[in-house]
Enzyme design. Structure first.
Site, PDB file in Angstrom:
ATOM      1  N   GLY A  42       4.391   1.308   4.712  1.00  0.00           N
ATOM      2  CA  GLY A  42       3.577   0.692   3.672  1.00  0.00           C
ATOM      3  C   GLY A  42       3.620  -0.812   3.869  1.00  0.00           C
ATOM      4  O   GLY A  42       4.699  -1.391   3.968  1.00  0.00           O
ATOM      5  N   CYS A  90       5.297  10.230  -0.663  1.00  0.00           N
ATOM      6  CA  CYS A  90       4.004   9.574  -0.392  1.00  0.00           C
ATOM      7  C   CYS A  90       2.845  10.276  -1.107  1.00  0.00           C
ATOM      8  O   CYS A  90       1.689  10.135  -0.724  1.00  0.00           O
ATOM      9  CB  CYS A  90       3.746   9.488   1.112  1.00  0.00           C
ATOM     10  SG  CYS A  90       5.007   8.564   1.974  1.00  0.00           S
ATOM     11  N   GLY A 140       0.833  -1.190   0.000  1.00  0.00           N
ATOM     12  CA  GLY A 140       0.000   0.000   0.000  1.00  0.00           C
ATOM     13  C   GLY A 140       0.872   1.245   0.000  1.00  0.00           C
ATOM     14  O   GLY A 140       2.091   1.176   0.133  1.00  0.00           O
ATOM     15  N   GLY A 141       0.247   2.392  -0.116  1.00  0.00           N
ATOM     16  CA  GLY A 141       0.995   3.647  -0.089  1.00  0.00           C
ATOM     17  C   GLY A 141       1.408   4.097  -1.475  1.00  0.00           C
ATOM     18  O   GLY A 141       1.196   3.413  -2.473  1.00  0.00           O
TER      19      GLY A 141
END
Length: 232
Positions: free
Chosen positions: A162, A191, A89-90
């Site tokens: 993440g 980010c 993720g991220g």
């Protein structure tokens, strides 16, 4: 429930090699869980915690925006940096020397099956560690990672996060700037968040460098307490 965690410090290691190694450990845990479910085998699943530093590299999460990387392939090469799209993720993240990266590869069935709690515990480990250096770090609502001076014009990120989880097995983790070269963050929108600065522990403390081994021990101490784990 196996709450023992095998600790490995990989030193300075290429991002792709480390990613492949993570995948190997991750797959081993998942395969054991599948075997247990199919055959009621009852095998204990393993847990790992990897410390590593990477040569200069930019990574883009699966939901990330490529436009957040502000340089092209030629410019990356000139900076001795590489680039990878990854399955966490991220958004976009930078890794490099002077940054302590931690990859817990855990079977959360051994601890608790709550990914939000897992992320909060990772953040808390960083917050408690930085408090030992006299810094008041905190979470920033709606933004991942750990920050300083949240809610002010001087807000700055000191730790990016993440993670990926499948069948309650985790991958990827956190990247804490300890003695980082902050110039490399200028080559991206960290980010994907515009107008927010990035900092490093040595900068915040006004020191040339921080003892990274000492800091790792502090991180492990808080991780151990939060997760009620033991390291082997």
């Amino acid at each position: 429930m196996n709450k023992s965690i095998e600790l490995q410090d990989l030193g300075l290691k290429d991002y792709k090699q480390t990613w492949d190694y993570q995948e190997q450990l991750f797959k081993g845990i998942v395969d054991t869980k599948i075997k247990n479910r199919r055959e009621e085998a009852g095998f204990e699943t393993k847990n790992y915690f990897l410390f590593v530093e990477h040569p200069h590299v930019y990574t883009l999460g699966k939901s990330g925006d490529m436009s957040n990387l502000l340089v092209d392939e030629v410019q990356l090469k000139a900076k001795n940096a590489s680039f990878y799209k990854v399955n966490r993720g991220g958004d976009i993240t930078y890794h490099g020397p002077g940054q302590i990266v931690g990859y817990p590869i855990l079977d959360l069935d051994n601890f608790f099956t709550d990914i939000h709690k897992y992320l909060r515990f990772l953040e808390e480990m960083i917050i408690l560690t930085l408090a030992e250096y006299g810094l008041r770090a905190e979470r920033s609502p709606g933004e991942t990672g750990v920050w300083l001076d949240v809610g002010t014009p001087f807000a700055r990120k000191i730790c990016a996060m993440g993670v990926r989880a499948s069948r309650w097995v985790t991958m990827h983790g956190f990247a804490l700037n300890v003695n980082a070269n902050l110039g490399y963050f200028d080559l991206m929108i960290p980010c994907g968040i515009r107008g927010k600065a990035v900092t490093s522990l040595n900068v915040e403390l006004g020191k040339k460098s921080i003892d990274e081994n000492e800091l790792k021990q502090k991180l492990l101490k808080h991780f151990k307490t939060l997760f009620e784990a033991t390291f082997i």
